[in-house]
Write a protein that holds these residues in place. Structure first.
Motif, PDB file in Angstrom:
ATOM      1  N   VAL A 222       0.825  -1.207   0.000  1.00  0.00           N
ATOM      2  CA  VAL A 222       0.000   0.000   0.000  1.00  0.00           C
ATOM      3  C   VAL A 222       0.858   1.255   0.000  1.00  0.00           C
ATOM      4  O   VAL A 222       0.593   2.229  -0.716  1.00  0.00           O
ATOM      5  CB  VAL A 222      -0.947  -0.009   1.221  1.00  0.00           C
ATOM      6  CG1 VAL A 222      -1.683   1.320   1.334  1.00  0.00           C
ATOM      7  CG2 VAL A 222      -1.944  -1.153   1.116  1.00  0.00           C
ATOM      8  N   SER A 223       1.917   1.257   0.785  1.00  0.00           N
ATOM      9  CA  SER A 223       2.802   2.420   0.875  1.00  0.00           C
ATOM     10  C   SER A 223       3.459   2.724  -0.462  1.00  0.00           C
ATOM     11  O   SER A 223       3.521   3.882  -0.894  1.00  0.00           O
ATOM     12  CB  SER A 223       3.877   2.167   1.944  1.00  0.00           C
ATOM     13  OG  SER A 223       4.919   3.101   1.856  1.00  0.00           O
ATOM     14  N   THR A 224       3.963   1.697  -1.132  1.00  0.00           N
ATOM     15  CA  THR A 224       4.641   1.892  -2.410  1.00  0.00           C
ATOM     16  C   THR A 224       3.680   2.433  -3.460  1.00  0.00           C
ATOM     17  O   THR A 224       3.989   3.404  -4.168  1.00  0.00           O
ATOM     18  CB  THR A 224       5.259   0.567  -2.883  1.00  0.00           C
ATOM     19  OG1 THR A 224       6.162   0.083  -1.883  1.00  0.00           O
ATOM     20  CG2 THR A 224       6.012   0.740  -4.187  1.00  0.00           C
ATOM     21  N   VAL A 225       2.521   1.832  -3.562  1.00  0.00           N
ATOM     22  CA  VAL A 225       1.535   2.260  -4.558  1.00  0.00           C
ATOM     23  C   VAL A 225       1.073   3.689  -4.278  1.00  0.00           C
ATOM     24  O   VAL A 225       0.996   4.530  -5.190  1.00  0.00           O
ATOM     25  CB  VAL A 225       0.341   1.292  -4.588  1.00  0.00           C
ATOM     26  CG1 VAL A 225      -0.741   1.801  -5.530  1.00  0.00           C
ATOM     27  CG2 VAL A 225       0.794  -0.113  -5.008  1.00  0.00           C
ATOM     28  N   ALA A 226       0.778   3.991  -3.017  1.00  0.00           N
ATOM     29  CA  ALA A 226       0.298   5.332  -2.671  1.00  0.00           C
ATOM     30  C   ALA A 226       1.363   6.391  -2.914  1.00  0.00           C
ATOM     31  O   ALA A 226       1.056   7.514  -3.331  1.00  0.00           O
ATOM     32  CB  ALA A 226      -0.159   5.357  -1.213  1.00  0.00           C
TER      33      ALA A 226
END
Length: 239
Positions: A222-226
């Motif tokens: 989630v962190s990478t995509v966001a």
């Protein structure tokens, strides 16, 4: 220290500023290698750990530092870029933090280059961004935030690492295709296969090293995509 490893640029002048680490035991060995005809390697500038800068190739000429790679769908990164090699042993010989004196001189050098060439902030890149499957440099310890604070490059605050949803090697389907589309939109060379293949994993690793270095694992959590969403949203509108 003029290097013989150079030729004329193809096309217009540079639109990329590309940062590397030397990945050798010390700076003097790196400098020697960059001037040996047999190496077939050069760069425009080398920045030693004490801040000393050596120029090998004029910015108007094509140095041989990038190798095979692509950015925003275009190859021949050597013709498109000014290349800076940064003395650091790299992951193979004892990767370590970059000294303050070195970083300060990198900042000054980059500001000078950007004043001379029309290089967009998003095109201030790591070698690993243009060649994700081959390169790791300058790596997750490089202080991109210090460069950005000085007006160099494109950066956003990374999304905190949290949650359990992620995409990883072997996954397939629409979410993977959407992640590949985001990578391509920013500039990475990824084929949209809707399958999280090795090329997608390497591009994810490169993205994390540059923009979300807290955890570099090649998993699109989630962190990478966001974080990539934030970067795309922060780009200036297309004229």
């Amino acid at each position: 220290m003029p290097s013989p490893n150079r030729n004329e640029r193809r096309g217009a002048g540079p639109d990329i500023l590309l940062l590397h680490y030397t990945g050798m035991e010390d700076g003097e060995k790196a400098a020697k290698w960059l001037t040996m005809p047999v190496s077939q390697v050069s760069c425009h500038y080398l920045v030693h750990e004490n801040g000393r800068i050596v120029q090998f190739v004029p910015e108007t000429e094509r140095a041989w530092h990038a190798g095979a790679g692509s950015w925003q769908g275009r190859a021949d990164i050597n013709s498109r870029s000014v290349g800076i090699e940064i003395v650091n042993p790299g992951h193979e010989f004892g990767y370590r933090a970059f000294p303050d004196a070195q970083v300060s001189r990198i900042v000054a050098l980059c500001l000078g280059i950007l004043s001379r060439w029309p290089i967009e902030p998003r095109n201030v890149l790591a070698h690993s961004d243009t060649a994700p499957s081959r390169k790791q440099d300058p790596g997750e310890l490089f202080p991109w935030d210090r460069l950005h604070a000085a007006g160099i490059g494109h950066l956003v605050q990374p999304e905190p690492i949290r949650g359990s949803r992620f995409l990883a090697l072997g996954d397939e389907g629409a979410p993977v295709d959407a992640w590949q589309e985001l990578l391509v939109l920013y500039g990475y060379e990824v084929e949209r296969t809707a399958r999280f293949d090795e090329a997608t994993r390497f591009a994810t690793l490169a993205f994390q090293r540059h923009f979300r270095p807290e955890r570099v694992d090649g998993v699109a959590d989630v962190s990478t995509v966001a974080t990539l969403h934030r970067l795309l949203q922060a780009l200036p509108p297309v004229a």
